[in-house]
Design an enzyme around this catalytic site. Structure first.
Site, PDB file in Angstrom:
ATOM      1  N   ARG A   3      -7.840  11.282  -7.724  1.00 39.32           N
ATOM      2  CA  ARG A   3      -8.805  10.493  -6.966  1.00 39.32           C
ATOM      3  C   ARG A   3     -10.190  11.129  -6.981  1.00 39.32           C
ATOM      4  NH1 ARG A   3      -8.236   7.804  -1.224  1.00 39.32           N
ATOM      5  NH2 ARG A   3     -10.409   7.692  -0.679  1.00 39.32           N
ATOM      6  N   LYS A  42       0.870  -1.182   0.000  1.00 38.70           N
ATOM      7  CA  LYS A  42       0.000   0.000   0.000  1.00 38.70           C
ATOM      8  C   LYS A  42       0.900   1.223   0.000  1.00 38.70           C
ATOM      9  CE  LYS A  42      -4.022   2.186   2.034  1.00 38.70           C
ATOM     10  NZ  LYS A  42      -3.581   3.567   1.950  1.00 38.70           N
ATOM     11  N   GLU A  45      -1.169   4.308  -8.096  1.00 37.95           N
ATOM     12  CA  GLU A  45      -0.762   5.352  -7.168  1.00 37.95           C
ATOM     13  C   GLU A  45       0.552   5.913  -7.704  1.00 37.95           C
ATOM     14  OE1 GLU A  45      -2.799   5.769  -4.472  1.00 37.95           O
ATOM     15  OE2 GLU A  45      -1.598   6.541  -2.818  1.00 37.95           O
TER      16      GLU A  45
HETATM   17  P1  AMP Z   1      -7.562   4.831   2.014  1.00 38.77           P
HETATM   18  O1  AMP Z   1      -7.475   6.120   1.239  1.00 38.77           O
HETATM   19  O2  AMP Z   1      -6.768   4.829   3.266  1.00 38.77           O
HETATM   20  O3  AMP Z   1      -8.991   4.359   2.158  1.00 38.77           O
HETATM   21  O4  AMP Z   1      -6.882   3.693   1.138  1.00 38.77           O
HETATM   22  C1  AMP Z   1      -7.233   3.479  -0.185  1.00 38.77           C
HETATM   23  C2  AMP Z   1      -6.222   4.206  -1.058  1.00 38.77           C
HETATM   24  O5  AMP Z   1      -4.965   3.582  -0.960  1.00 38.77           O
HETATM   25  C3  AMP Z   1      -6.545   4.142  -2.520  1.00 38.77           C
HETATM   26  O6  AMP Z   1      -7.464   5.140  -2.884  1.00 38.77           O
HETATM   27  C4  AMP Z   1      -5.195   4.368  -3.171  1.00 38.77           C
HETATM   28  O7  AMP Z   1      -4.978   5.765  -3.337  1.00 38.77           O
HETATM   29  C5  AMP Z   1      -4.207   3.897  -2.131  1.00 38.77           C
HETATM   30  N1  AMP Z   1      -3.442   2.709  -2.499  1.00 38.77           N
HETATM   31  C6  AMP Z   1      -2.123   2.569  -2.272  1.00 38.77           C
HETATM   32  N2  AMP Z   1      -1.686   1.376  -2.693  1.00 38.77           N
HETATM   33  C7  AMP Z   1      -2.761   0.715  -3.191  1.00 38.77           C
HETATM   34  C8  AMP Z   1      -2.951  -0.570  -3.770  1.00 38.77           C
HETATM   35  N3  AMP Z   1      -1.946  -1.438  -3.924  1.00 38.77           N
HETATM   36  N4  AMP Z   1      -4.205  -0.899  -4.170  1.00 38.77           N
HETATM   37  C9  AMP Z   1      -5.234  -0.031  -4.030  1.00 38.77           C
HETATM   38  N5  AMP Z   1      -5.112   1.198  -3.483  1.00 38.77           N
HETATM   39  C10 AMP Z   1      -3.887   1.573  -3.069  1.00 38.77           C
END
Ligand code: AMP
Length: 510
Positions: free
Chosen positions: A231, A211, A260
């Site tokens: 986004r 991530k 990303e």
């Molecule tokens: P969050 O914003 O904390 O809900 O986490 C989701 C976000 O993590 C996504 O919108 C992406 O911007 C980010 N992200 C980073 N790495 C990944 C990945 N391998 N797969 C999907 N999302 C990712």
């Protein structure tokens, strides 16, 4: 249409427990409405309003009370207009205006209409099941399959506009919601898993990926034409020329790719989120900042390839198609496993390389645009804060007689006092329960049936996974998966972490 017709339908839907009957009643109403009214009524009967979240508290609704009208003369459009006016009010003096507006609306409503409006505006009509029933009713009224409508709703991110399109134009009306090049799709979002084991419990075998903490991008390409969306689906193409080049170099005619982008240090470690985000500031000298902070993409999904949407393909198929077109260094590192030890080593590797944690994805899942579903779970390592115990609730069952569930607060050095961030009874051993019960009773200030409120003196080290923006507490923030690690008897409340620190952490964790 009269508001009374909608109220009557809502009442009949609530009165029957038979799903099929609810669908019939709704479909009958849907056949009778047209134009803008469709959007208004569909939003109401799925528990929301066309204006989105209006957020009217009970106190305001109580103040708006008026003697009911005797005759049902309010039109749907009258109410919708009043809600438009209401939503547009903001700033100083708006509270009073809001109350007046609601009062005059209520004064024109009959008693059943008043009850309906109160439920609607307090958000009480909102029930998950309602949306599903509304979908079926739309299918029935329009003779288009519920599946087709559900897809359009997912891609549109809302139901009311889709309802109007399908009722007015049938299946053809839904074509505008298909995945199409250069029309951005709501990005799929993730829920939080407590840890690797929790993710494996939920998903069985999972596809784990690093991530990254950078900026989400969705890139559309047809031949040499490339558009990069952020986004929030803004066009950010001009800010990221190297991403445009990277996507042009991929061996595909056209595609929509999801990933990303982040800025890496010369050693290849990720820069902090805020540093990457400097690439997206306003009024940039792109060439200069690009030389200083070049961006690297890490792709993790594919939505469209060579003339076709692939969002309904399972995640593993989409990822293997992605692997065929993306250079390895631009692909999110991934591992498919059901073995917790392997997944934990992979998490450790991600953290050692400076990334935020892992994403765990259900290998069989479609791309759920706009949804924070159960198919993507994020796993971040636990973090800790020293927080102050503000109160504790009496335990149940095995914990009866002990003070158990702790209310936790952080010192607010700006406003004074403590900002509540959550409650937890997790992590407490029997010795800790006995110790804290004695100490907390000695600090008692007041109590009610369930809770003892105490002088804010005890400091506990609280481990948690995430800080969420949440309306639950006045602080506006809440800890996810909080558990007690230990009491910090070496610390007094004055040494505990401040709310301002928590706010900073929350800003960095999004
Ligand atoms: P969050 O914003 O904390 O809900 O986490 C989701 C976000 O993590 C996504 O919108 C992406 O911007 C980010 N992200 C980073 N790495 C990944 C990945 N391998 N797969 C999907 N999302 C990712």
């Amino acid at each position: 249409m009269l508001l009374a017709d909608v109220v009557e339908t809502s009442k009949r839907v609530a009165e029957t427990t038979r799903r099929i009957e609810k669908i019939d009643v709704l479909a009958a109403l849907l056949r009778r409405i047209e134009g803008e009214e469709i959007e208004t009524v569909v939003a109401w009967l799925s528990g929301g309003t066309r204006q989105g979240r209006i957020g009217i508290g009970y106190a305001v609704l109580r103040d708006a009370a008026a003697p009911p009208a005797l005759l049902a003369r309010l039109e749907v459009a009258d109410v919708d207009r009043a809600l438009d006016d209401f939503a547009a009010l903001e700033g100083r003096g708006s509270e009073g205006r809001k109350r007046e507006l609601l009062h005059s609306l209520f004064a024109r409503a009959t008693e059943p209409e008043q009850r309906f409006l109160t439920g609607l505006l307090a958000g009480e009509l909102r029930q998950g099941a309602l949306e599903g029933i509304m979908l079926e009713a739309l299918a029935k009224a329009s003779c288009v399959s519920a599946e087709r409508i559900r897809r359009a709703v997912m891609l549109a991110g809302e139901m009311a506009g889709v309802a109007r399109a399908v009722l007015e134009h049938g299946a053809e009306g839904l074509a505008q919601y298909d995945v199409r090049l250069f029309r951005p799709v709501q990005p799929m979002l993730a829920q939080t898993a407590e840890d690797v084991a929790g993710a494996l419990r939920d998903l069985g075998k999972a596809a784990f990926e690093f991530k990254f903490d950078g900026a989400r991008v969705q890139v559309h390409r047809s031949g040499d034409d490339v558009v990069v969306f952020s986004r929030s689906l803004n066009n950010v193409t001009a800010a990221v020329p190297e991403i445009v080049q990277a996507v042009r170099a991929l061996p595909a005619k056209d595609l929509i790719i999801d990933g990303e982008v982040l800025s890496l240090t010369p050693e290849g470690r990720p820069q902090p989120f805020q540093v990457t985000m400097r690439r997206f500031g306003r009024k940039l000298d792109v060439d200069r900042i690009r030389a200083e902070l070049p961006l690297t993409p890490f792709w993790f999904d594919l939505l469209y390839l060579d003339g076709q949407s692939v969002i309904d393909e399972p995640q593993e198929r989409r990822f293997s198609a992605l692997r065929e077109i993306s250079p390895g260094q631009n692909l999110a590192p991934y591992l498919v496993t059901d073995n917790p030890d392997d997944a934990v080593s992979f998490l450790r590797e991600a953290l050692e390389r400076g990334h935020e944690g892992l994403m765990a994805k259900a290998a069989g899942s479609a791309y759920a645009a706009g949804a924070r579903g159960q198919s993507w779970l994020k796993i971040k390592p636990a973090r800790a804060l020293d927080l102050v115990v503000l109160a504790a609730e009496w335990g149940h069952g095995r914990r009866r007689g002990w003070l158990s569930n702790l209310h936790l607060g952080a010192r607010d050095v700006e406003k004074g006092g403590f900002a509540m961030l959550g409650k937890t009874f997790k992590g407490l051993t029997d010795e800790m329960l006995a110790w804290q019960t004695e100490r907390l009773l000695a600090l008692e200030l007041a109590r009610d049936e369930y809770t003892v409120y105490v002088r804010p003196e005890l400091v506990a080290e609280i481990v948690f996974n995430e800080i969420q923006v949440s309306p639950r507490y006045p602080s506006g923030l809440a800890l996810r998966f909080a558990r007690v690690k230990r009491y910090r008897q070496d610390k007094s409340a004055a040494d505990s972490d401040t709310f301002q620190t928590v706010q900073k952490l929350a800003g960095m964790s999004s």
